[in-house]
Design an enzyme around this catalytic site. Sequence first.
Site, PDB file in Angstrom:
ATOM      1  CG  ASN A 204      -3.691  50.881  46.114  1.00  0.00           C
ATOM      2  OD1 ASN A 204      -3.621  49.831  46.929  1.00  0.00           O
ATOM      3  ND2 ASN A 204      -3.189  51.052  44.937  1.00  0.00           N
TER       4      ASN A 204
ATOM      5  NE  ARG B  88       4.691  46.268  50.765  1.00  0.00           N
ATOM      6  CZ  ARG B  88       4.807  46.770  49.400  1.00  0.00           C
ATOM      7  NH1 ARG B  88       5.453  47.897  48.982  1.00  0.00           N
ATOM      8  NH2 ARG B  88       4.637  46.074  48.545  1.00  0.00           N
TER       9      ARG B  88
ATOM     10  CE  LYS C  60       4.768  41.740  40.524  1.00  0.00           C
ATOM     11  NZ  LYS C  60       4.331  42.843  41.218  1.00  0.00           N
TER      12      LYS C  60
ATOM     13  CG  ASP D 136       6.764  44.988  39.675  1.00  0.00           C
ATOM     14  OD1 ASP D 136       7.025  45.553  38.703  1.00  0.00           O
ATOM     15  OD2 ASP D 136       5.590  44.754  40.251  1.00  0.00           O
ATOM     16  CG  ASP D 137       7.076  45.812  45.325  1.00  0.00           C
ATOM     17  OD1 ASP D 137       6.133  45.669  44.944  1.00  0.00           O
ATOM     18  OD2 ASP D 137       7.987  45.027  46.054  1.00  0.00           O
TER      19      ASP D 137
ATOM     20  CD  GLU E 186       6.645  42.014  43.708  1.00  0.00           C
ATOM     21  OE1 GLU E 186       7.343  42.339  42.778  1.00  0.00           O
ATOM     22  OE2 GLU E 186       5.629  42.690  43.615  1.00  0.00           O
ATOM     23  CG  ASP E 187       4.890  42.715  47.896  1.00  0.00           C
ATOM     24  OD1 ASP E 187       4.960  43.872  47.303  1.00  0.00           O
ATOM     25  OD2 ASP E 187       3.899  42.100  48.119  1.00  0.00           O
TER      26      ASP E 187
ATOM     27  CE1 TYR F 175       1.324  38.729  42.870  1.00  0.00           C
ATOM     28  CE2 TYR F 175       0.448  40.856  42.530  1.00  0.00           C
ATOM     29  CZ  TYR F 175       1.627  40.148  43.052  1.00  0.00           C
ATOM     30  OH  TYR F 175       2.302  40.552  43.767  1.00  0.00           O
TER      31      TYR F 175
END
Length: 544
Positions: A405, A153, A171, A265-266, A242-243, A100
């Site tokens: 980050n 994304r 994931k 989850d994001d 996700e994403d 990951y």
Amino acid sequence: MTLTSSSDGMPTGGKLLDDPRLNKGTAFTPEERERYGLQGLLPHAVESLDRQAERVMGHLEQKTSDLERYVYLIGLLDRNETLFYRVVMSDPMRFLPIVYDPTVGEACIKFGHIYRRTRGMYVSHDMKGHVAEVLRNWPVKDVRFICVSTGGRILGLGDLGTNGMGIPIGKLQLYTACAAVPPDACLPILLDIGISRADLRADPLYLGLRQVPPSTEELDAFVDEFVQAVQEVFPGCCIHFEDWKGTDAIRLLAKYTDKVLCYNDDIQGTASIILAGLTTALQIKKEKLTEQRILFFGAGSAAIGIGGLISVAMQEKGLSKDDADGQISMFDVDGLLEPSRKDLSPSQAMYAHKAEPAKDLAKAIEALKPTVLIGVSTVGGTFTQPVVEAMCKLNDRPVIFALSNPTEKAECTAEQAYTWSKGKALYAAGVQFPDATVDGKTFHPGQANNFYIFPAIGLATYAARPKRITDQCFIVAAEASADQVSDDLRAKGMLFPSQANILATEIVTATRIAEYMFDKGLATVERPAEIEPWIEAMLYKPHY
Ligand code: NAI
């Protein structure tokens, strides 16, 4: 005579060796080699799983980059699933950065170039009208989790389209690696709606639809068909978004969270791990969540998601929605969010409370007197010494989270936070900073990583088969995570559980979430007398 299938229904010969779920390679016993027509197809030695794992470790050591290790491990998964999980589950924290983040980011960028063999499903926009039929091609019928991305994304890398498939694959591997969710239950899907990046559309090795993504209306109609098809083909399956592009993610979660079994989850996992860190910090300070004044530095999607879950958690502890929202303020690139600002979205406007306009963060801190400062601004170095000192003037133990980050975007480093606060700050970051020593005391800063949360949500969902996953499930997960931070870790400034035995941590968190699902009538299976051993009995074990 050539065997094509054995009396127990197993494939035989090369077919068996080519099936990663059944293949044991050199671990097939002499009896099995005879029964399944494998004699002569394998070298003489009969090896244990441990011996095979030893060889894999040797191969990994020979590789010179994590991307090479990633490609090798995915190849292993294609040959022998049990051996892959035996290796990855032997030390999830060592392998997580390979399967990951961060290696998966590089793997996604180069996806079309490092591609070896298909994994999961690709459901593209030109299949609209018959998505259910396409899903029926998947060989496993009892699918419990679909992790689905448009690639819109990917991490901090923007739109990668079909190259984003590394994310749903990785994931779901973490569901198994961290929380022992059976891998057969998991199906990664890339919803291929095209890609906005012209350079990738022009790459001859790009593997997805070469078109720009459709309008929001068209996308939503396609997603709707997909969501309905999942209900039809895999009833009771949880859809993990996700994403996706931020605006798509927020809109679709709001649309489906009360209608089908799903989560993002994001949005929800991220908010939960921040709430987990905050809960530990407040346990250390012996203060209540409802007494906190929280200032977000950055008012984008992360701030809105985290602020929303903190508000719900405050409401669970007795505050009205208005009072809870009233304790949360935000500051963005144009300064403090307050009612004279005319540029705010509805989800920002609810945090725009009566206050003087302010452009300087240290001054805003003096005026608002926050107890908690959360950096989600994407701008490194913005928590300067005066900012940290302003927090220290107001609080014995200021809570300072610098979550942006990668590393160079962190609002302040761990060392800066501990040095400028003289060791008083309760600090967490979005990245893992090294230990910092201040006045002879060594601090071990925590990284707010979702892997403490979503695998446990997955395991609880696998066991309790809930109708829905609510925000409250994520609050329970956050509290369970906080309760597992040992005293010696707290003394070193760590706000998250040890990573040493992540499976044990996930089981405890999953047990608390499943308990909640039973208590609230969300679970659809019969409540067992004791939940933890019941969950433990369902764990996937990488054994032959
Ligand atoms: P975003 O782009 O949606 O929002 C950024 C916000 O920061 C905007 O409100 C913008 O106005 C504000 N901003 C930009 N420059 C600023 C400045 N100089 N001063 C004050 N505010 C400024 O980004 P998103 O998705 O909200 O993410 C923010 C950051 O948080 C990213 O770096 C992301 O990686 C990080 N993050 C970390 C998490 C974790 O550690 N678990 C979880 C979620 C996000």
